[in-house]
Motif scaffolding. Structure first.
Motif, PDB file in Angstrom:
ATOM      1  N   VAL A   1      82.989 -12.389 -41.492  1.00  0.00           N
ATOM      2  CA  VAL A   1      81.781 -12.745 -40.740  1.00  0.00           C
ATOM      3  C   VAL A   1      81.406 -11.600 -39.795  1.00  0.00           C
ATOM      4  N   GLY A   2      82.427 -10.970 -39.198  1.00  0.00           N
ATOM      5  CA  GLY A   2      82.176  -9.831 -38.312  1.00  0.00           C
ATOM      6  C   GLY A   2      81.521  -8.675 -39.047  1.00  0.00           C
ATOM      7  N   ILE A   3      82.028  -8.354 -40.229  1.00  0.00           N
ATOM      8  CA  ILE A   3      81.439  -7.256 -41.010  1.00  0.00           C
ATOM      9  C   ILE A   3      79.993  -7.589 -41.400  1.00  0.00           C
ATOM     10  N   ALA A   4      79.778  -8.824 -41.849  1.00  0.00           N
ATOM     11  CA  ALA A   4      78.426  -9.244 -42.244  1.00  0.00           C
ATOM     12  C   ALA A   4      77.470  -9.172 -41.065  1.00  0.00           C
ATOM     13  N   THR A   5      77.969  -9.526 -39.880  1.00  0.00           N
ATOM     14  CA  THR A   5      77.133  -9.499 -38.678  1.00  0.00           C
ATOM     15  C   THR A   5      76.683  -8.075 -38.364  1.00  0.00           C
ATOM     16  N   ARG A   6      77.650  -7.136 -38.422  1.00  0.00           N
ATOM     17  CA  ARG A   6      77.298  -5.742 -38.131  1.00  0.00           C
ATOM     18  C   ARG A   6      76.279  -5.219 -39.124  1.00  0.00           C
ATOM     19  N   LEU A   7      76.477  -5.516 -40.400  1.00  0.00           N
ATOM     20  CA  LEU A   7      75.545  -5.065 -41.438  1.00  0.00           C
ATOM     21  C   LEU A   7      74.156  -5.670 -41.227  1.00  0.00           C
ATOM     22  N   ALA A   8      74.118  -6.963 -40.964  1.00  0.00           N
ATOM     23  CA  ALA A   8      72.822  -7.640 -40.807  1.00  0.00           C
ATOM     24  C   ALA A   8      72.088  -7.138 -39.573  1.00  0.00           C
ATOM     25  N   ARG A   9      72.843  -6.844 -38.516  1.00  0.00           N
ATOM     26  CA  ARG A   9      72.191  -6.307 -37.310  1.00  0.00           C
ATOM     27  C   ARG A   9      71.599  -4.943 -37.603  1.00  0.00           C
ATOM     28  N   THR A  10      72.360  -4.098 -38.302  1.00  0.00           N
ATOM     29  CA  THR A  10      71.866  -2.763 -38.626  1.00  0.00           C
ATOM     30  C   THR A  10      70.603  -2.859 -39.477  1.00  0.00           C
ATOM     31  N   GLN A  11      70.654  -3.728 -40.505  1.00  0.00           N
ATOM     32  CA  GLN A  11      69.493  -3.865 -41.388  1.00  0.00           C
ATOM     33  C   GLN A  11      68.282  -4.419 -40.640  1.00  0.00           C
ATOM     34  N   ALA A  12      68.512  -5.428 -39.798  1.00  0.00           N
ATOM     35  CA  ALA A  12      67.386  -6.073 -39.112  1.00  0.00           C
ATOM     36  C   ALA A  12      66.771  -5.170 -38.062  1.00  0.00           C
ATOM     37  N   SER A  13      67.582  -4.296 -37.475  1.00  0.00           N
ATOM     38  CA  SER A  13      67.067  -3.525 -36.342  1.00  0.00           C
ATOM     39  C   SER A  13      66.383  -2.240 -36.776  1.00  0.00           C
ATOM     40  N   GLU A  14      66.481  -1.875 -38.078  1.00  0.00           N
ATOM     41  CA  GLU A  14      65.801  -0.660 -38.542  1.00  0.00           C
ATOM     42  C   GLU A  14      64.303  -0.786 -38.286  1.00  0.00           C
ATOM     43  N   GLY A  15      63.761   0.183 -37.607  1.00  0.00           N
ATOM     44  CA  GLY A  15      62.333   0.147 -37.296  1.00  0.00           C
ATOM     45  C   GLY A  15      62.026  -0.545 -35.985  1.00  0.00           C
ATOM     46  N   PHE A  16      63.051  -1.203 -35.409  1.00  0.00           N
ATOM     47  CA  PHE A  16      62.806  -1.919 -34.152  1.00  0.00           C
ATOM     48  C   PHE A  16      63.486  -1.227 -32.970  1.00  0.00           C
ATOM     49  N   GLU A  17      63.952   0.017 -33.163  1.00  0.00           N
ATOM     50  CA  GLU A  17      64.760   0.681 -32.144  1.00  0.00           C
ATOM     51  C   GLU A  17      64.083   0.666 -30.777  1.00  0.00           C
ATOM     52  N   GLN A  18      62.782   0.862 -30.768  1.00  0.00           N
ATOM     53  CA  GLN A  18      62.070   1.003 -29.499  1.00  0.00           C
ATOM     54  C   GLN A  18      61.446  -0.299 -29.023  1.00  0.00           C
ATOM     55  N   SER A  19      61.584  -1.352 -29.793  1.00  0.00           N
ATOM     56  CA  SER A  19      60.773  -2.530 -29.501  1.00  0.00           C
ATOM     57  C   SER A  19      61.402  -3.465 -28.479  1.00  0.00           C
ATOM     58  N   GLY A  20      62.657  -3.201 -28.128  1.00  0.00           N
ATOM     59  CA  GLY A  20      63.294  -4.064 -27.145  1.00  0.00           C
ATOM     60  C   GLY A  20      63.636  -5.451 -27.676  1.00  0.00           C
ATOM     61  N   VAL A  21      63.531  -5.642 -28.990  1.00  0.00           N
ATOM     62  CA  VAL A  21      63.899  -6.937 -29.559  1.00  0.00           C
ATOM     63  C   VAL A  21      65.411  -7.122 -29.442  1.00  0.00           C
ATOM     64  N   ASN A  22      65.822  -8.306 -29.100  1.00  0.00           N
ATOM     65  CA  ASN A  22      67.245  -8.598 -28.966  1.00  0.00           C
ATOM     66  C   ASN A  22      67.792  -9.110 -30.303  1.00  0.00           C
ATOM     67  N   PHE A  23      68.668  -8.318 -30.890  1.00  0.00           N
ATOM     68  CA  PHE A  23      69.240  -8.695 -32.183  1.00  0.00           C
ATOM     69  C   PHE A  23      70.632  -9.315 -32.037  1.00  0.00           C
ATOM     70  N   ASP A  24      70.948  -9.791 -30.853  1.00  0.00           N
ATOM     71  CA  ASP A  24      72.260 -10.407 -30.656  1.00  0.00           C
ATOM     72  C   ASP A  24      72.369 -11.730 -31.411  1.00  0.00           C
ATOM     73  N   VAL A  25      73.537 -11.946 -31.916  1.00  0.00           N
ATOM     74  CA  VAL A  25      73.843 -13.211 -32.576  1.00  0.00           C
ATOM     75  C   VAL A  25      75.275 -13.591 -32.217  1.00  0.00           C
ATOM     76  N   SER A  26      75.623 -14.830 -32.443  1.00  0.00           N
ATOM     77  CA  SER A  26      77.024 -15.218 -32.369  1.00  0.00           C
ATOM     78  C   SER A  26      77.251 -16.354 -33.349  1.00  0.00           C
ATOM     79  N   PHE A  27      78.490 -16.518 -33.727  1.00  0.00           N
ATOM     80  CA  PHE A  27      78.842 -17.498 -34.752  1.00  0.00           C
ATOM     81  C   PHE A  27      80.048 -18.320 -34.309  1.00  0.00           C
ATOM     82  N   LEU A  28      80.088 -19.550 -34.760  1.00  0.00           N
ATOM     83  CA  LEU A  28      81.322 -20.332 -34.746  1.00  0.00           C
ATOM     84  C   LEU A  28      81.743 -20.516 -36.191  1.00  0.00           C
ATOM     85  N   LEU A  29      82.979 -20.182 -36.487  1.00  0.00           N
ATOM     86  CA  LEU A  29      83.506 -20.349 -37.840  1.00  0.00           C
ATOM     87  C   LEU A  29      84.733 -21.236 -37.766  1.00  0.00           C
ATOM     88  N   GLY A  30      84.650 -22.386 -38.405  1.00  0.00           N
ATOM     89  CA  GLY A  30      85.789 -23.296 -38.422  1.00  0.00           C
ATOM     90  C   GLY A  30      86.079 -23.740 -39.838  1.00  0.00           C
TER      91      GLY A  30
END
Lengths: 274, 274
Positions: free
Chosen positions: A116-145
């Motif tokens: 889940v940690g690896i997927a999170t890092r990848l998804a953040r990188t993919q989602a934030s491309e092009g948004f570097e300057q936009s101040g959008v918050n790409f933070d996420v968190s997960f509960l895995l049980g």
């Protein structure tokens, strides 16, 4: 059979629901007691109070009799959906991208949390491309049980950076999202030895407190319950405003709180200390 | 007689207590009901969990029979103390710095709120000089309640930018600092028509919920109570861990909550919706 119990898992990788700032204010809670695991999530997302929608945030990965993993998400919806999609389809190995692993194929719960940690890092990188300057918050968190085969039942919280912490019996719950309003009742009432459906009840009271004080958390709720060593979901339902039990719970809790503070005598204080 | 009921008001302007990041995590609450005003504040500040101290955050400006103003502070301690000092000694007029006005001399509550805003901006500017690159958070916020002469009793929240909002009878309370844990009980229990000491009691329950869930808010508490049109403080005390009433309140509330959730039946849910 592998199953991603979510519409979101079928969504395009990123931005489909507006990576431009749709905040999943969200409240999710996971409780791990001796008898098993309770997970719950609201379904409200918003990109401003005039743009409120319903999205599933509690995702189920299950091979009945073999493994059940429950994943709740909070934070940027495009990133969390991107991560869910990777976990459903296969997360590329950072060392060799031709090797991918699906969450349901993780050999253990700690390996699953790592994935889940690896997927999170990848998804953040993919989602934030092009948004570097936009101040959008790409933070996420997960509960895995969940529980995988003969391994123990475990509950993790995975942060946006991909690192994870595990729940222990001293504080047998985790929260993500808008967690503060609903924390006092968990702090007071949850213990590792409580009955599983009592844990579900306390979680619902915590959810009620949150919904009362924060508009960005709202019905319907998704609930799931997994008994220890069952390896098959015992309960997975959606509770909406028409649910009689949850309506009664909210009303009874409200009345009981009122009776409780009325029963406490008025402060006997007087005087001015100069 | 004018009086600044605080040791902090006598402190040097800025940084005396470590402008380098001592965060006043704080919980303050002001409740304005038909009968009058309740204000309360905890006294804990911290610059990291290993550096916890006690500072007064509820400040009293009073000319008995004429005016009583109560000012609670949250946020950066050097800025809030700087602002308190200015309000006690005289806030320079932005148009003509040779003219200064003390808070106790404000002609009305709205003028007083405006003066707190000016003092806040000045104190932030003074405190942040030399810290531009340090990432220190100089945010503060204030609750200002009271009554001046024949004017009405009013309650304001003043933000770090110096702007203010006023409490109305629909939601007759404000909170600053670590407000979320203690908000659910206020949302449920406070009404404009409630008795003044009942409002004090509800405020104490809200404070208890906050202290249970957040270590950065702690005893002792400062409480003040001003009856409408009295123009003299009715109550101003410090409540510490030895206070029998507050100890009983915490215990009764805890027991009542436990009884309340035990009385609610377990969820009747079952089944897995695929």
């Amino acid at each position: 059979m592998s199953r991603c119990g979510t519409r979101a898992g079928c969504a395009p990788l990123a931005g489909a629901t507006g990576g431009e700032g749709r905040k999943a204010m969200t409240y999710c809670c996971g409780i791990l007691v001796r008898e098993g695991l309770v997970m719950m999530a609201d379904t409200r997302t918003n990109a401003g109070l005039d743009n409120i929608s319903t999205f599933r945030k509690l995702h189920i990965f299950e091979r009945p009799g073999e493994s059940v993993l429950l994943l709740a998400t909070a934070g940027n919806l495009s990133v969390s959906q991107g991560a869910i999609h990777l976990l459903d389809e296969g997360v590329p190995d950072p060392a060799d991208e031709t090797i991918t692993t699906r969450l349901i194929d993780a050999p253990s719960m700690s390996a699953a949390a790592h994935l889940v940690g690896i997927a999170t890092r990848l998804a953040r990188t993919q989602a934030s491309e092009g948004f570097e300057q936009s101040g959008v918050n790409f933070d996420v968190s997960f509960l895995l049980g969940g529980q995988i085969g003969g391994g123990g039942m475990r509950l993790f919280m995975v942060y946006a950076a991909g690192n994870a912490i595990e729940c222990t019996i001293d504080t047998p719950y985790f929260q993500i999202g808008e967690h503060k309003y609903g924390k006092p009742i968990l702090d007071r009432a949850i213990s590792f030895d409580m009955e599983l459906y009592d844990a579900l009840k306390i979680g619902l009271i915590s959810m009620d407190s949150t919904m009362r004080s924060n508009l960005s958390v709202g019905l319907p709720l998704d609930l799931a319950l997994l008994r220890r060593d069952a390896l098959t979901l015992e309960l997975s339902i959606r509770v909406d405003a028409s649910d009689a039990y949850f309506r009664d719970l909210r009303e009874q809790w409200s009345k009981a709180l009122k009776a409780a503070h009325i029963a406490i005598p008025r402060p006997p204080y007087g005087g001015v200390q100069r």
